[in-house]
Motif scaffolding. Sequence first.
Motif, PDB file in Angstrom:
ATOM      1  N   VAL A 334       0.849  -1.194   0.000  1.00 35.17           N
ATOM      2  CA  VAL A 334       0.000   0.000   0.000  1.00 35.17           C
ATOM      3  C   VAL A 334       0.886   1.245   0.000  1.00 35.17           C
ATOM      4  O   VAL A 334       1.818   1.352   0.807  1.00 35.17           O
ATOM      5  CB  VAL A 334      -0.916   0.041   1.244  1.00 35.17           C
ATOM      6  N   GLY A 335       0.582   2.171  -0.891  1.00 36.92           N
ATOM      7  CA  GLY A 335       1.290   3.447  -0.918  1.00 36.92           C
ATOM      8  C   GLY A 335       0.344   4.582  -0.592  1.00 36.92           C
ATOM      9  O   GLY A 335      -0.705   4.734  -1.218  1.00 36.92           O
ATOM     10  N   LEU A 336       0.681   5.368   0.437  1.00 32.82           N
ATOM     11  CA  LEU A 336      -0.095   6.552   0.824  1.00 32.82           C
ATOM     12  C   LEU A 336       0.711   7.774   0.386  1.00 32.82           C
ATOM     13  O   LEU A 336       1.787   8.047   0.941  1.00 32.82           O
ATOM     14  CB  LEU A 336      -0.332   6.582   2.326  1.00 32.82           C
ATOM     15  N   PHE A 337       0.235   8.507  -0.604  1.00 29.80           N
ATOM     16  CA  PHE A 337       1.003   9.580  -1.224  1.00 29.80           C
ATOM     17  C   PHE A 337       0.400  10.949  -0.933  1.00 29.80           C
ATOM     18  O   PHE A 337      -0.798  11.164  -1.121  1.00 29.80           O
ATOM     19  CB  PHE A 337       1.048   9.381  -2.739  1.00 29.80           C
ATOM     20  N   ASN A 338       1.258  11.874  -0.509  1.00 28.88           N
ATOM     21  CA  ASN A 338       0.845  13.247  -0.235  1.00 28.88           C
ATOM     22  C   ASN A 338       1.472  14.169  -1.281  1.00 28.88           C
ATOM     23  O   ASN A 338       2.658  14.496  -1.216  1.00 28.88           O
ATOM     24  CB  ASN A 338       1.291  13.660   1.169  1.00 28.88           C
ATOM     25  N   ARG A 339       0.676  14.615  -2.251  1.00 25.78           N
ATOM     26  CA  ARG A 339       1.180  15.504  -3.297  1.00 25.78           C
ATOM     27  C   ARG A 339       1.007  16.981  -2.939  1.00 25.78           C
ATOM     28  O   ARG A 339       1.337  17.852  -3.739  1.00 25.78           O
ATOM     29  CB  ARG A 339       0.446  15.211  -4.619  1.00 25.78           C
ATOM     30  N   SER A 340       0.494  17.261  -1.753  1.00 21.22           N
ATOM     31  CA  SER A 340       0.207  18.644  -1.370  1.00 21.22           C
ATOM     32  C   SER A 340       1.465  19.340  -0.837  1.00 21.22           C
ATOM     33  O   SER A 340       2.515  18.724  -0.669  1.00 21.22           O
ATOM     34  CB  SER A 340      -0.883  18.664  -0.302  1.00 21.22           C
TER      35      SER A 340
END
Length: 393
Positions: A334-340
């Motif tokens: 699982v990848g949790l990505f924050n692009r903010s």
Amino acid sequence: MRAVVRIACLAFVASTALWAQEKAAPLPPMGWNSWNHFAGHVTDADVRSAADMLVSTGMRDAGYVYVNVDDTWQGTRDAQGVIHPNDRFPDMKALGDYIHSKGLKFGIYSSPGPKTCGGYAGSIDHEAQDAKTYAEWGVDFLKYDLCSYQDLMIQAQKEHPEDTGIKNRMMIAAYKKMGDALKATGRPIVYSLCQYGIDDPWKWGPGVGASMWRTTDDIDDSYGRMIAIGFSQAGLSKYAGPGHWNDPDMLEVGNGKMTADEYRTHMSLWVLLAAPLLAGNDLSKMSDMDKSILMNKDAIAIDQDPLAKQGDRLYESGDLDVWTKPLSGGRVAVGLFNRSWSTRDISVDLAQIGFKNGGNVRDVWKGKDLGHRSGVFTDTILTHGVTLLIVSK
């Protein structure tokens, strides 16, 4: 009866081609390519040094086995049409032998057009001859870049404006011609199509003998370009599997223009995508951070998992993404990505990914087992950062 026999023969040929592809690349290829760092200035000495560094840094043992010479190695053809390297590469057979002596594999580059992107000799009208030469040199990987052949396609479209499919047919035929030539050598050679995702190569790539195909235009060492490419891969997972891989282009880790969190995002996306992992940095100047990202055992294991499945987006919410990849043994990455541009909390419901009663969670980048978790897993993630997990029952 003849029709039945012909269908059976075609089915056998197709299955044989797929078997050959699986034999060449049963899992996403891993290695190093000269272009991102050296571009058109690469030399024989640079490539030998890269081979040495793959061994001494431990990258070879981590799985990075291909040493790929990109564009600008070509010289001229002799009177018989045989391609020879330029003076920066005095002996390609000797270079291949050196790479093989290190327990590594040898990759090379060409184009179906008259010229490569760098203006060097392409393979048009010399496909069988070049494939034979590559096999004699001990080549294990061919990157075949559309380049000037695209000009021929455009010219054909101008001459036949009523034939809207002419460019597509020309491109597929050109790639099949080299695919057939490589197959005829009898040497297992990973065949990598570099045609920038034009006309959905994931749909026709296996039919031309390809082991992998570019799904996008070129990457560069910037966060914006990297995520534009990486997150655009949603929906392509069904086209990947043993012997045929979607390729979102090479890794930029270690080239210096992204932060550590951004490079971890890069690596996380690529391993979830079961992408080929081709490093493109100066291996002699790697920092400890570069090594920790490129050689993280858990991350590489996600990419190289024997289930051979590509991951896909679970959901997107504004600048937040959650991606999952099925793994062997009933596990899920699982990848949790924050692009903010701010620190954010990102959650995943473990029941939604197959763990109704919870599961054991490992944080890949922290190298830490987080114990048994159930319900909704939430983590706080820094700007442009990622949490990469492996969940098991």
